[in-house]
Design a protein around this motif. Structure first.
Motif, PDB file in Angstrom:
ATOM      1  N   LYS A 135      40.424  45.772  32.552  1.00 20.28           N
ATOM      2  CA  LYS A 135      41.844  46.429  32.569  1.00 20.28           C
ATOM      3  C   LYS A 135      42.738  47.007  31.676  1.00 20.28           C
ATOM      4  O   LYS A 135      43.090  48.051  31.639  1.00 20.28           O
ATOM      5  CB  LYS A 135      42.404  45.162  33.486  1.00 20.28           C
TER       6      LYS A 135
ATOM      7  N   ASP B 255      42.734  52.018  38.050  1.00 17.31           N
ATOM      8  CA  ASP B 255      44.129  51.117  38.632  1.00 17.31           C
ATOM      9  C   ASP B 255      45.264  52.335  38.816  1.00 17.31           C
ATOM     10  O   ASP B 255      45.815  51.810  40.028  1.00 17.31           O
ATOM     11  CB  ASP B 255      44.552  50.510  37.606  1.00 17.31           C
TER      12      ASP B 255
ATOM     13  N   PRO C 257      38.581  43.552  37.896  1.00 20.21           N
ATOM     14  CA  PRO C 257      38.868  44.307  39.093  1.00 20.21           C
ATOM     15  C   PRO C 257      37.363  45.002  38.982  1.00 20.21           C
ATOM     16  O   PRO C 257      36.698  44.650  38.049  1.00 20.21           O
ATOM     17  CB  PRO C 257      39.439  45.239  37.935  1.00 20.21           C
TER      18      PRO C 257
END
Length: 310
Positions: free
Chosen positions: A121, A130, A219
């Motif tokens: 991230k 994102d 993620p």
């Protein structure tokens, strides 16, 4: 085979303590029985953290796993450099093509998976993903080596990544995308290390299976069904992309299916068959580990032993 959801990992882990107190090895101090597993690297956490403690709690048999790219697993069996009781593949067809006849004549399919991009991230790649930018646009803009795939000559995850690049090229009209990405990605020779590079920040992202991202709390952008290899109804479409390994094996794109078998001449074939049956009978445990068990699984193939249900 059982269609129940199985016993949860928490229940099994709680039972481990009870089993240990009872002493499966008995009061004599004799070593507990064990079963050796040579498995696709994408299942390392699945076996070590989920399957092994659960199986030992139920049977008193310890599981000793070694994990490599599935192509490497097949080569080790063929070369007789490894002598496992159980062999687990991330590509059911690959196991049958390489091992049927000389090393086994049956297998059980027990789970599926999907392909996508696991990412860090705190990188520019992570921030772009994102923010909702398409993964293929982001991948084209990063520096060489920032995105990793496993080595396609060692591992189905690697050749599926290249096949996904080809199918994505057609799906999104990305001229030259597969060739461009194949030049720019970092090839990780050790599949279990693929996520470690992303976690450490040495790589921004990697093409991985969904369960690998779940294992690491990372993620994950799942690819569309058109190239995530999760939809059996798209088998013909997937097969239009292929990769030929340095050994000359041509793998066509196909749905991701994990299967397991025991090796002929194994040291502990009885325990091996019990472990294969355990994988088939506990879909809930596999689901908790991030795999997918569809309604048509488990499914036996070949000449199943009498004590393995198909």
């Amino acid at each position: 085979m059982s269609t129940g959801r199985g016993i949860s990992r928490r229940a099994y882990l709680a039972a481990v303590g009870t089993a240990a107190a009872g002493g499966y090895a008995g009061c004599t101090g004799a070593a507990a029985e064990s079963v050796s597993v040579l498995s696709a690297g994408s299942l390392a956490t699945t076996f070590d953290d989920y399957v092994a403690p659960a199986f030992e709690a139920e049977t008193g048999t310890a599981v000793h796993g070694e994990y490599y790219g599935t192509n490497a697993v097949m080569r080790m069996v063929e070369d007789r450099t490894k002598h496992p009781d159980v062999i687990v593949s991330a590509d059911a067809t690959l196991l049958r093509d390489r091992l049927y006849g000389e090393f086994t004549d049956w297998d059980v399919e027990f789970a599926t998976n999907s392909l996508g991009l696991g990412y860090h991230k705190s990188t520019s790649v992570g921030r772009a993903l994102d923010a909702g930018r398409p993964w293929y646009e982001v991948a084209r803009e990063v520096d060489d080596g920032e995105v990793a795939i496993s080595d396609p000559d060692l591992d189905p995850l690697g050749y599926r990544a290249l096949q996904a690049f080809e199918l994505a090229e057609r799906e999104h009209g990305l001229d030259g995308f597969r060739e461009e990405m194949s030049r720019r990605v970092y090839l990780e020779p050790e599949e279990p290390q693929l996520m470690a590079g992303v976690e450490s920040g040495s790589r921004a992202a990697a093409v991985v299976y969904r369960n690998m991202a779940v294992d690491h709390g990372m993620p994950f952008v799942e690819f569309p069904d058109a190239y995530n290899f999760s939809d059996p109804s798209l088998s013909d479409h997937y097969s239009t992309a292929a990769y030929t390994t340095e050994e000359g094996y041509t793998a066509e794109g196909r749905p991701i299916i994990y299967n397991a078998t025991t090796k002929q001449g194994a040291d502990n074939p009885d325990a091996g068959r019990r472990l294969v049956q355990f994988l088939a009978d506990n879909p809930g445990l596999l689901d908790e580990a991030g795999l997918t068990v569809t309604a048509d699984l488990p499914r036996g193939h070949g000449d199943l032993p009498e004590d393995v249900e198909g």
